[in-house]
Design a protein around this motif. Sequence first.
Motif, mmCIF file in Angstrom:
data_model
loop_
_atom_site.group_PDB
_atom_site.id
_atom_site.type_symbol
_atom_site.label_atom_id
_atom_site.label_comp_id
_atom_site.label_asym_id
_atom_site.label_seq_id
_atom_site.Cartn_x
_atom_site.Cartn_y
_atom_site.Cartn_z
ATOM 1 N N GLY A 1 0.817 -1.210 0.000
ATOM 2 C CA GLY A 1 0.000 0.000 0.000
ATOM 3 C C GLY A 1 0.848 1.256 0.000
ATOM 4 O O GLY A 1 0.525 2.240 -0.684
ATOM 5 N N MET A 2 1.927 1.229 0.756
ATOM 6 C CA MET A 2 2.820 2.384 0.808
ATOM 7 C C MET A 2 3.487 2.621 -0.545
ATOM 8 O O MET A 2 3.614 3.766 -1.001
ATOM 9 C CB MET A 2 3.876 2.179 1.897
ATOM 10 C CG MET A 2 3.305 2.210 3.299
ATOM 11 S SD MET A 2 4.472 1.680 4.571
ATOM 12 C CE MET A 2 5.658 3.012 4.528
ATOM 13 N N LEU A 3 3.897 1.549 -1.208
ATOM 14 C CA LEU A 3 4.526 1.690 -2.522
ATOM 15 C C LEU A 3 3.524 2.204 -3.553
ATOM 16 O O LEU A 3 3.863 3.037 -4.399
ATOM 17 C CB LEU A 3 5.125 0.360 -2.979
ATOM 18 C CG LEU A 3 6.357 -0.097 -2.215
ATOM 19 C CD1 LEU A 3 6.780 -1.491 -2.645
ATOM 20 C CD2 LEU A 3 7.499 0.888 -2.414
ATOM 21 N N ASN A 4 2.286 1.728 -3.476
ATOM 22 C CA ASN A 4 1.264 2.217 -4.395
ATOM 23 C C ASN A 4 0.986 3.697 -4.161
ATOM 24 O O ASN A 4 0.807 4.459 -5.115
ATOM 25 C CB ASN A 4 -0.015 1.394 -4.265
ATOM 26 C CG ASN A 4 0.139 0.009 -4.843
ATOM 27 O OD1 ASN A 4 0.949 -0.216 -5.733
ATOM 28 N ND2 ASN A 4 -0.627 -0.936 -4.342
ATOM 29 N N ALA A 5 0.967 4.112 -2.900
ATOM 30 C CA ALA A 5 0.777 5.528 -2.583
ATOM 31 C C ALA A 5 1.951 6.361 -3.095
ATOM 32 O O ALA A 5 1.755 7.466 -3.627
ATOM 33 C CB ALA A 5 0.609 5.713 -1.073
ATOM 34 N N LEU A 6 3.148 5.826 -2.957
ATOM 35 C CA LEU A 6 4.337 6.521 -3.450
ATOM 36 C C LEU A 6 4.256 6.708 -4.960
ATOM 37 O O LEU A 6 4.549 7.788 -5.481
ATOM 38 C CB LEU A 6 5.596 5.740 -3.063
ATOM 39 C CG LEU A 6 6.939 6.324 -3.483
ATOM 40 C CD1 LEU A 6 7.176 7.648 -2.783
ATOM 41 C CD2 LEU A 6 8.050 5.344 -3.152
ATOM 42 N N LEU A 7 3.833 5.672 -5.663
ATOM 43 C CA LEU A 7 3.688 5.778 -7.122
ATOM 44 C C LEU A 7 2.622 6.806 -7.490
ATOM 45 O O LEU A 7 2.789 7.576 -8.435
ATOM 46 C CB LEU A 7 3.301 4.419 -7.721
ATOM 47 C CG LEU A 7 4.439 3.501 -8.102
ATOM 48 C CD1 LEU A 7 3.891 2.172 -8.609
ATOM 49 C CD2 LEU A 7 5.317 4.132 -9.159
#
Length: 72
Positions: free
Chosen positions: A53-59
């Motif tokens: 989820g954090m990586l998706n938010a970063l993207l």
Amino acid sequence: MQMLFLISHGLQTPLSAIRWGCHRLGKMAGTTLTPEQLHILDGVQTQAKVLSGMLNALLLVAKVEDQTYTAR
């Protein structure tokens, strides 16, 4: 912004391997894994979902800042 894309995509590959490994271990649940091992596996799976989820938010942030995000 390119750096955020590279970091995020670079972390997705090892994260996918972790999630796949957890999935495979989960299939052994009840046969060879102890209750303590199942508890550890559950914790790893939970944290892998959090990281995903954090990586998706970063993207998403990178796309918005790069003005390449299209609202759906």
